[in-house]
Design an enzyme around this catalytic site. Structure first.
Site, short mmCIF file in Angstrom:
data_model
loop_
_atom_site.label_atom_id
_atom_site.label_comp_id
_atom_site.label_asym_id
_atom_site.label_seq_id
_atom_site.Cartn_x
_atom_site.Cartn_y
_atom_site.Cartn_z
N THR A 77 2.62 -3.34 -12.91
CA THR A 77 3.53 -2.96 -13.98
C THR A 77 4.08 -1.56 -13.76
O THR A 77 3.33 -0.60 -13.67
CB THR A 77 2.81 -3.02 -15.33
OG1 THR A 77 2.20 -4.31 -15.48
CG2 THR A 77 3.77 -2.77 -16.47
N ASP A 134 -2.91 -7.43 -15.59
CA ASP A 134 -2.31 -8.65 -16.13
C ASP A 134 -3.18 -9.86 -15.85
O ASP A 134 -4.06 -9.83 -14.98
CB ASP A 134 -0.93 -8.86 -15.52
CG ASP A 134 0.14 -8.11 -16.31
OD1 ASP A 134 0.04 -8.07 -17.53
OD2 ASP A 134 1.06 -7.55 -15.68
N ASP A 168 -0.38 -1.05 -7.90
CA ASP A 168 -0.33 -1.51 -9.27
C ASP A 168 0.87 -2.45 -9.41
O ASP A 168 1.74 -2.48 -8.54
CB ASP A 168 -0.20 -0.32 -10.21
CG ASP A 168 -0.06 -0.72 -11.66
OD1 ASP A 168 -0.78 -1.62 -12.10
OD2 ASP A 168 0.78 -0.12 -12.35
N ASP A 209 1.86 4.07 -11.20
CA ASP A 209 2.70 4.93 -12.02
C ASP A 209 2.09 5.27 -13.37
O ASP A 209 2.69 6.00 -14.14
CB ASP A 209 4.06 4.28 -12.24
CG ASP A 209 4.00 3.11 -13.20
OD1 ASP A 209 2.99 2.39 -13.19
OD2 ASP A 209 4.96 2.91 -13.97
#
Length: 1426
Positions: free
Chosen positions: A514, A846, A512, A1017
């Site tokens: 972010t 994103d 991931d 996360d």
């Protein structure tokens, strides 16, 4: 025709792939379309004959469970999982067999005891892991929110009962009682429509009317059938009651406060902000850091207190689609009486999002638990098995086949011999003519006896040892201080102990962005103004962020004093989205911004220099005014706080404030700006208003991904200067092509050079420009703009054309460079993981530009990389054609595309020879065979023009969510996508949903058969983490959802390097070596027993005294293999960290597999033959006894036991690379034990208990043959392995051997420096030293791509451009920008006396919809389908 697979192999694959969880946690199918009833009873058709609510109208509880077991299901499910091991099934069969007296050797209880110990230890480990999951589930489910209660409130919608740990396992097995309906006590008797919609609203309420005292009740108390119902007296006052998340029901009114997470999918009724707008942070869902704006359903905005919620006048229905995984589409409608109001995703807050910049939101729950979008995008907790364990099953099957053949041989030969000898009157066959005892049946008995005799060929102690070793390895990881985050004291935690060896075999990492690679923080680092670059002072220190995470204006030394917001008139500032409240309850921040403030001494001096100050003033004025940032005042400190939907905008406005250009907020359409050039002094009453520059905001030309720019038109409100300005910021290529022709060419070149520099450092760039507009031109343009905004046909195209007309002949000011702050050590970690041969894919929600920018900053994309962009949507080429075109254009010699421009048949591709998967492998002159679906490394490839020499580089594939949706739709698209991805150095997937992340992982995992690791996360990463072979969760700012579903929990991405390169390397080598040595040592023992069958008429008798066989795996030979699993290592940790290239041995499976298994098995057979025959013929050729009597069986077989145990232990020691004190102890402890045991056991007098070896000490230890045969057999047995290791290390060393030699004889040598200087030829570090030129698929002829920097080719349009780091994040077409546009439009129309444009909010107020709208609900635009 493809070759037909063997039926047995097919059956085995199906059995191996079968998932136990499918029996116990079947995925619930989404229910039908639903209607949520609020303040009205369920209709009769919802009930059955007994008055109970029908099953299809009973909704899922809001309880979310990620644990695997319950008290009920633990035993059967865990046993099923454990008996997937072939060995466990065999052990059970042998144990049951010995319960029959005919085959009993010792007590049946003792026989089954080892199996029970193995099952118990494994079960205890699994139970401990699942208890942790239960605890994390409890923390989530027992979180508290506010629901309406009192005033006779009752929720008529039926919910399933909450699951309890001790009964959840019976779901589906025990019939559930029907759910009785709950009637609404106060029903609107007249059928009056909703207040405030078609009738006049009641008197307006103040905000204080909402804040009623909350009733503190037991959150665990719930109704037996309706857990969400709590009884209150009818006359109790309506209030907000604290309720646990798991007790929330569909149809409940909930109140969410600022900075709180959403407990379910909620339809917005009203908010604290103007026009009922709410701002939410969605990075848990889509990974985007900018805030999203949502608005309330217009028909429900008057519901602003508990009294409104429970009022019988406020009755309505919500028609919803069935639960869906698509997080961008919502089809629903609110029905009030005869009117219908549309609902789309703009009116809904999803579970997992966080409310920001909004004091409160009141809403109605429409989806709960398993029906929420985020839960539907995540799967159930899988039962993962390591690759080593899966490879063990075929090895165990081979041993089972060998055992069966040995037993059949014994049974057949024994039966043949008895048939031959019984007629001859053999005395040992006396009475062998009974039905239960004859030569025919005795052969069958011998078969089963042989199974028991040779059962140790599959060692049960192996599984106990593996569990013990893996537990210790998990402890090693936990206590490793190098991967413990000092700031929080958080250690790396192994949540699944059985996957440690998988860490050493990872081929693909899916990450991931972010929160995993980045810190969710934007920092203004550099800028170029008027051709001059400013890099900030070296002393820029990072200031600690306050607990509230707020960003306030800082003192600017030498420029202006810090102005307290309290000194300004209240009308000069406004709260975020609210004009009614000047003092929010607590500080709020829309984005995560670090405490880094930009300051540059040279820039400060230049601001006071008249020659350059004008450009600086224009530059920072554009930064401070061209945005949609709002301001609010901290009531405690009086400091101004910036609140932005986009973290980029917040960083830009903050940077301008740091340099003295302080945006002081807006008074309606007037923007207030304080600059270093403001005149006047502070008076006693505060700052004079004229000290602030005032600008009238006339137009906002919105930012979109297509426009790649944002502009504002402002008028300076000064008596001396009332000019009109167009201020623009956007992508460099968009701004440059709109600059005034023939002017500022030198400035443009200098800015381009600075942009290249910024982009090469991975910074996000933005270019700024402006122009002065004449009043006459603006008035004419404004009229055309208004006509475009009210046009009913092609409105977007007309608006874009008019905007483009204005945004011409711009004057360049400069460029900014913002750092999307990475987690510590991310670029270095990724660079080393790439050196290790691991391919890294990034999957993020994103947008494309952000994903590319992060690729640059994290080293995924190098300075000279070429980016292949594949887009989905209705415009441009189809996705298949884009991928096909990329293969033809950039990889013409790949042999993937045939002469008809179609991809070659996959079966034919798999028949071609595989390419070498090793890094930097040299390809053949005829072109590399790249067709088969296997992992393919392109190595180093030259991708730039010939004029650039041999500069290294590669291709990076970037594909967006809509394109990925098409590419994953069928096998044809999947195959060609995989082919292209394997030829690229890396892959970045942007705009992807959580489900798509999991599908991408499965694409590589199933399509290539590669070992995968996923790291994230947030809750949006859960499905990806669960789909991968190894899931790693980062406990970051986005909560613990990812950690709770992961196999390993780390605090920082950089710890992944040591986790894989050191602990993964060690664990895989240790476990593989330990298992092979375990199989070997048992073959030595079984081999000796087997050779004895030649001399005992194949009767399955033991050659050893039984206790020697019983203790073989317990005492004699257990310690050395355990020592291998715990302490052995090929290289030290600092060497593994320094040379990531050594990881390739694990990727390639060098240390465990069928080939090595066969070698070790052959070693065992050879050594058993040496031991048995050498000792046998030594003893029986000439007796060792001085009295001339023949030797007894146990006299020479005990010598064999000694020799076999010593040989096995020394062989294990020979296979141990690192000898520590513990290894010495382990190798020799078994030898000492067998010696001591023999001396004591042989001396036991029959007066104590009878043993068959009493007195054997006298014959054993006094025999010369014993002292001669033992060392002789040991040396001969070990000689082949010793010679092999000596030859390999001396003449054919690999990199590990070379490093070991260097460390032994030259421990102070800097090996990395030696390799880089190419002085390591003596050490033969060939694979570590990078060759000068490597031919690869990417070096085949293709169009030249000259130019400095990364090249980017959009396959949907075929346009090739140079990437200069542009990136800007902002919500497109959100409610907040629509509100601003509406206010500007209304003001413009009132001043120009023009007809109003039909804005969305006004349409919603005026229009009502017929009843048929329930079948024709509005569709929100689905980004995944656009």
């Amino acid at each position: 025709m493809p070759k037909r697979q063997n039926k047995i192999a097919t059956w085995y694959e199906r059995w191996d792939d079968w998932k136990v969880e499918d029996l116990f946690s079947k995925k619930k199918e989404p229910g039908p379309k639903r209607t949520v009833f609020v303040n009205e009873n369920l209709p009769e058709e919802y009930l059955d004959a007994k008055g109970r609510v029908r099953k299809e109208h009973v909704y899922a509880t809001n309880q979310v469970i990620t644990s695997k077991y319950t008290v009920i299901t633990f035993l059967p499910r865990n046993l099923l999982e454990q008996f997937r091991r072939v060995a466990n099934m065999f052990f059970l069969f042998i144990a049951v067999l010995q319960f029959f007296s005919k085959f009993s050797t010792i007590s049946p209880g003792l026989v089954i005891l080892p199996l029970l110990i193995v099952l118990a230890i494994t079960a205890a480990k699994d139970a401990y892991e699942d208890v942790k999951r239960h605890q994390s589930d409890k923390r989530v489910n027992h979180s508290v929110t506010r629901t309406v209660a009192g005033g006779g409130w009752a929720n008529p919608n039926a919910m399933e009962k909450k699951a309890k740990t001790f009964v959840r396992g019976l779901d589906g097995l025990v019939p559930k009682p029907g759910i009785k309906r709950q009637k609404v006590k106060h029903v609107n008797p007249t059928g009056e429509e909703l207040q405030g919609v078609t009738s006049q609203p009641t008197s307006p309420r103040t905000e204080t009317a909402i804040e009623l005292a909350e009733a503190e009740t037991d959150p665990h108390h719930s109704h037996s059938h309706f857990p969400h119902l709590h009884h209150h007296e009818d006359d109790s006052k309506p209030h907000w009651k604290k309720t646990t998340w798991e007790d929330i029901a569909v149809g409940d009114f909930v109140k969410i406060m600022d900075d709180e997470s959403l407990p379910a999918d909620v339809l917005i009724c009203s908010t604290s902000e103007d026009e009922n707008v709410a701002f939410v942070e969605t990075k848990n869902l889509d990974g985007e850091t900018n805030l999203k704006s949502r608005n309330a359903v217009q028909a429900l905005t008057h519901i602003r207190s508990p009294d409104d919620c429970v009022s019988p006048h406020n009755s309505f229905r919500i028609d919803c689609d069935r639960p869906d995984v698509n997080m961008y589409r919502m089809n629903a409608a609110v029905r009030v009486g005869g009117d219908t109001f549309p609902v789309d995703m703009q009116n809904v807050l999803l579970r997992g999002t966080v409310l920001r910049n909004t004091k409160w939101v009141i809403g109605v729950v429409i989806y709960t638990g398993e029906d929420t979008r985020i839960v539907m995008n995540s799967g159930g907790t899988p039962s993962k098995r390591s690759k080593v364990e899966r490879q063990m099953n075929p090895q165990v099957l081979v041993n089972l086949v060998i055992l069966a053949l040995m037993a059949v041989a014994c049974g057949v030969v024994d039966s043949v011999l008895q048939h031959r000898d019984y007629p001859r009157g053999a005395p040992w066959l006396f009475w062998d003519n009974r039905p239960s005892d004859n030569p025919s049946i005795n052969g069958l008995f011998t078969f089963f006896f042989a199974m028991i005799t040779f059962q140790n060929i599959i060692p049960i102690s192996l599984y106990i040892s593996i569990e013990f070793v893996r537990t210790c390895q998990a402890a090693f990881i936990y206590f490793d201080s190098e991967i413990c985050y000092e700031k929080t004291g958080q250690a790396t935690l192994a949540r699944s102990w059985n996957l440690s060896d998988d860490l050493g075999q990872i081929e693909y990492i899916f990450s991931d962005k972010t929160g995993t690679l980045t810190q969710n923080a934007m920092v203004f680092r550099k800028c170029c103004i008027g051709g001059k670059s400013y890099h900030g002072d070296p002393s820029m220190e990072e200031e600690e962020v306050a607990a509230s995470g707020k960003t306030s204006v800082k003192d600017i030394p030498g420029l202006i004093p810090a102005v307290n917001a309290a000194d300004l008139p209240l009308d000069t500032t406004s709260a975020a989205g609210s004009s009614s409240t000047a003092n929010p309850e607590k500080p709020k921040s829309s984005t995560s911004i670090t405490g880094v403030h930009f300051h540059d001494a040279e820039l400060t001096r230049d601001l006071q220099d008249s020659a350059h100050a004008r450009l600086l003033n224009g530059f920072f004025s554009v930064l401070a005014l061209c945005h949609t940032v709002l301001t609010t005042v901290d009531p405690e400190t009086g400091a101004i706080e910036y609140k932005a939907q986009s973290p980029d905008e917040a960083a830009l406005v903050q940077a301008a404030a740091d340099m003295g250009f302080v945006f002081r907020g807006r008074d309606r359409e007037v923007l207030l700006l304080q600059t270093p050039f403001s005149d006047g002094e502070k008076s006693g009453d505060g700052v004079k208003k004229e000290n602030l520059e005032r600008y009238e905001l006339l137009n906002i030309l919105e930012f979109t991904s297509a426009r790649k720019r944002m502009s504002v038109v402002v008028r300076k409100l000064d008596s001396e200067d009332s000019r009109l300005f167009l201020m623009t910021k956007g992508a460099d290529n968009v701004i440059f092509e709109r600059l005034k022709k023939g002017s500022g060419e030198e400035l443009k070149q200098q800015t381009e050079k600075a942009l290249d520099e910024f982009a090469s450092e991975g910074l996000r760039t933005l270019t700024l420009a402006y122009k002065v507009i004449s009043e006459e031109f603006y008035q004419a343009w404004a009229e055309r703009y208004h006509e475009a905004t009210v046009s009913l046909d092609d409105r977007e195209e007309k608006i874009e054309a008019v905007c483009d007309e204005l945004e011409q002949d711009l004057r360049l000011l400069g460029a900014t460079a913002i750092e999307d702050k990475l987690q510590d050590g991310v670029p270095e970690t990724i660079a080393d993981l790439k050196k290790a041969g691991i391919k890294i894919w990034v999957a993020t929600g994103d947008k494309l530009e952000t994903a590319i920018a992060i690729g640059h900053s994290t080293n995924l994309i190098s300075k000279e990389s070429n980016i292949i962009v594949v887009r989905g949507g209705n415009e441009g080429r189809p996705v298949y054609d884009q991928i096909l075109y990329a293969l033809e254009e950039f990889f013409p010699g790949s042999d993937i595309v045939d002469e008809h421009a179609d991809m070659r048949d996959i079966e034919r591709a798999q028949s071609r020879p595989k390419a070498d998967s090793r890094r930097n492998s040299t390809q053949s002159a005829n072109g590399p065979p790249t067709g088969p679906l296997h992992r393919f490394d392109t190595g180093i490839s030259s991708i730039v023009g010939s004029q650039n020499g041999d500069r290294p580089g590669g291709f990076v594939l970037v594909i967006d969510g809509p394109g990925l949706a098409v590419a994953l739709a069928d096998e044809r698209h999947k195959n060609i996508l995989l082919q292209l991805a394997m030829l690229c150095e890396g892959v970045i997937c942007c705009r992807v949903s959580p489900l798509q992340k999991a599908l991408v992982v499965r694409l590589v995992k199933d399509g290539l058969g590669s070992m995968t690791l996923a790291i994230g996360d947030g809750a949006n990463d859960v499905s990806m983490i669960q789909a991968a072979d190894v899931g790693v969760g980062i406990s970051g700012e986005e909560g613990l959802q990812a950690v709770n579903s992961s196999d390993y929990a780390i605090a920082q991405f950089r710890f992944l390097k040591r986790l894989l390169l050191v602990h993964g390397h060690w664990s895989y080598y240790r476990n593989g070596n330990m298992i092979l040595n375990f199989f070997y040592k048992n073959i030595v023992c079984i081999g000796v027993l087997w050779w004895f069958q030649i001399y005992c008429a194949w009767s399955s008798n033991y050659v050893f005294e039984y206790t020697y066989l019983l203790f073989w795996n317990s005492f004699w030979t257990l310690a050395p293999v355990i020592a291998i699993g715990l302490f052995d290592r090929l290289a030290d940790d600092h060497d593994l960290m320094e040379f990531p290239e050594l990881y390739r041995y694990g990727r390639q499976g060098r240390w465990f597999g069928m080939k090595l298994f066969s070698v070790f098995m052959f070693d065992g057979v050879f050594q058993s033959a040496v031991i048995f025959f050498l000792i046998l013929y030594t003893y029986i050729t000439t007796t060792t006894r001085t009295d001339g009597w023949q030797v007894s069986l146990y006299e020479f077989s005990t010598t064999m036991a000694f020799s076999a145990a010593f040989t096995a232990n020394f062989f294990n020691g020979l296979n141990t690379n690192t000898w520590t004190g513990w290894v010495f102890f382990a190798v020799f402890i078994g030898d000492v034990l067998i010696w001591v045991y023999t001396a004591i056991y042989n001396a036991i007098s029959p007066g104590w208990f009878v043993t068959p070896v009493w007195g054997n000490n006298h014959f054993l230890f006094e025999s010369a043959y014993y002292w001669l045969a033992m060392p002789l057999t040991i040396l001969i047995s070990l000689l082949p392995r010793y010679i092999y290791k000596a030859l390999k290390t001396g003449y054919f060393p690999d990199d590990v051997d070379s490093i070991r030699v260097v460390r032994k004889y030259s421990p102070g040598t800097n090996l990395r420096r030696e390799v880089s200087e190419e002085e390591a030829n003596y050490y033969a570090l060939g694979a570590i030293r990078r060759p000068e030129s490597v031919a690869s698929i990417a070096t085949l002829p293709r169009p030249s791509m000259s130019g400095f920097g990364a090249s980017r080719t959009d396959m949907s349009t075929g346009v090739t451009s140079q990437h200069r780091g542009f990136d800007f994040s902002m919500e497109e077409g959100g409610v907040a920008i629509q509100r601003m546009q509406t206010n500007l439009s209304e003001r413009r129309q009132s001043s120009m006396h023009l007809p109003q444009e039909p804005t969305r909010s006004r349409l919603a107020k005026k229009l009502t919809f017929g009843k048929s709208f329930g079948r024709r609900k509005s569709n929100a635009k689905d980004p995944s389908q656009s």
